[in-house]
Design an enzyme around this catalytic site. Structure first.
Site, mmCIF file in Angstrom:
data_model
loop_
_atom_site.group_PDB
_atom_site.id
_atom_site.type_symbol
_atom_site.label_atom_id
_atom_site.label_comp_id
_atom_site.label_asym_id
_atom_site.label_seq_id
_atom_site.Cartn_x
_atom_site.Cartn_y
_atom_site.Cartn_z
ATOM 1 N N TYR A 34 0.819 -1.196 0.000
ATOM 2 C CA TYR A 34 0.000 0.000 0.000
ATOM 3 C C TYR A 34 0.861 1.256 0.000
ATOM 4 O O TYR A 34 2.079 1.184 0.201
ATOM 5 C CB TYR A 34 -0.971 -0.005 1.192
ATOM 6 N N GLU A 85 11.449 2.226 14.779
ATOM 7 C CA GLU A 85 10.599 3.318 14.279
ATOM 8 C C GLU A 85 9.301 3.369 15.069
ATOM 9 O O GLU A 85 9.089 2.552 15.967
ATOM 10 C CB GLU A 85 10.334 3.155 12.776
ATOM 11 N N LEU A 111 10.827 0.969 7.551
ATOM 12 C CA LEU A 111 10.286 1.426 6.277
ATOM 13 C C LEU A 111 11.093 2.647 5.828
ATOM 14 O O LEU A 111 11.411 3.517 6.654
ATOM 15 C CB LEU A 111 8.816 1.811 6.414
HETATM 16 N N1 PMP Z 1 7.448 3.645 9.198
HETATM 17 C C1 PMP Z 1 6.315 2.937 9.194
HETATM 18 C C2 PMP Z 1 6.279 1.630 9.904
HETATM 19 C C3 PMP Z 1 5.174 3.436 8.542
HETATM 20 O O1 PMP Z 1 4.031 2.715 8.532
HETATM 21 C C4 PMP Z 1 5.224 4.701 7.917
HETATM 22 C C5 PMP Z 1 4.036 5.304 7.244
HETATM 23 N N2 PMP Z 1 3.391 4.453 6.391
HETATM 24 C C6 PMP Z 1 6.442 5.408 7.950
HETATM 25 C C7 PMP Z 1 7.536 4.848 8.593
HETATM 26 C C8 PMP Z 1 6.584 6.754 7.294
HETATM 27 O O2 PMP Z 1 6.667 6.623 5.912
HETATM 28 P P1 PMP Z 1 6.195 7.808 4.947
HETATM 29 O O3 PMP Z 1 6.988 9.006 5.340
HETATM 30 O O4 PMP Z 1 6.556 7.321 3.603
HETATM 31 O O5 PMP Z 1 4.736 7.978 5.169
#
Ligand code: PMP
Length: 285
Positions: free
Chosen positions: A33, A181, A205
């Site tokens: 997603y 995170e 991520l």
């Molecule tokens: N880490 C995790 C586990 C997440 O779910 C998200 C958001 N989906 C992020 C980091 C932040 O990623 P982004 O800045 O691409 O939204």
């Protein structure tokens, strides 16, 4: 009022959009997603999200049912049809419906399932920015490929519920003593003016917001160190914050029972939020 959503090639009222009970996303969490923010009716960092989507699909040997150009058009049409000024577009692609349940991947000509829908939200004037977020630490019990943005979000969901039960806003996940995170965001601390955030790898991520924020921090001559940091280090930091596509840069003012720094939103976090919003809104499409 019913939203217009996108489902496998069609724009439909949400109640008419249907996915099979045999869909691999439903039975195996076999899907990926993306969430892209919308500000003033425009998409923030669409290219970044499209590139990560391509990577997530590639890591799972899944084909995209649409080109990046088509994806942009679908996003734009959903924004227009639903009059979204401020909010998010959620996109999900799964390995589709093989017509039965089987651990083995279905034949490669099985059509992936693709759905997108809009959400409205108050992103710019999120009241949490002034208060700052409280987080609690939890053990990171997710699988080992957190770099792939899959829809298996049960553990982050449990972590979020543990945070809520403890009267906090979110959870920071910890593995071998180091913070990986947040439940749905990347985690940062600031110590002696230096911004510290975990290095990229399979353990986190690769946040699209993270990439942009670090780029802006470096061009503003802020010092950035990408490395693992411990929970203890975080509790002794001058400030802390998180980043994600829907919260942008969000201050963290408490970790477990310890106030971070002065216990109020930090100046580095607030400055980065301002730069991020300024630059990304200029580049929005
Ligand atoms: N880490 C995790 C586990 C997440 O779910 C998200 C958001 N989906 C992020 C980091 C932040 O990623 P982004 O800045 O691409 O939204």
């Amino acid at each position: 009022m019913s939203r217009t959503v996108y489902c496998n090639g069609e724009f439909l009222p949400e109640e008419d959009a249907k996915v099979s009970i045999f869909d691999r996303g439903f039975l195996f969490a076999d899907g990926v997603y993306e969430v892209t923010s919308v500000l003033n009716g425009k998409l923030i960092d669409f290219d970044g999200h499209a590139k990560r989507l391509e990577r997530s699909l590639g890591e799972l040997q899944m084909a995209s049912p649409v080109t990046t150009e088509e994806l942009l058009e679908i996003h734009r049409k959903l924004v227009a049809e639903n009059n979204i000024e401020e909010g998010m577009i959620y996109l999900q692609i799964t390995r589709g419906n093989p017509g039965d349940r089987d651990f083995a991947f279905p034949p490669s000509d099985t059509k992936p399932t693709i759905v997108l829908f809009t959400q409205t939200a108050n992103l710019l004037h999120n009241p949490k920015v002034d208060q700052g977020m409280k987080v609690v630490s939890v053990e990171d019990q997710r699988w080992a490929r957190r770099d792939i943005k899959t829809v298996q979000l049960l553990y982050p969901s449990l972590a979020k519920m543990a945070a809520k039960a403890a009267g906090a806003d979110d959870a920071w996940m910890v593995e071998d003593g180091a913070v990986t995170e947040g439940s749905s965001n990347n985690a940062y601390i600031v110590k002696g003016g230096k911004i510290i955030t975990r290095h990229l790898g399979n353990e986190i991520l690769h946040g699209i917001t993270r990439a942009a924020v670090l780029r802006f921090a470096k061009s503003a001559q802020m010092e950035v160190e990408e490395r693992a940091f411990t929970l203890e280090e975080a509790k002794e930091a001058d400030e802390a914050f998180v980043t994600s596509a829907s919260t942008f840069v969000m201050p963290v003012v408490q970790i477990d029972d310890t106030p971070v720094g002065t216990g109020t939103p930090g100046s580095v976090a607030l400055r980065l939020r301002e730069i991020y919003l300024d630059e990304m809104q200029k580049a929005a499409v």
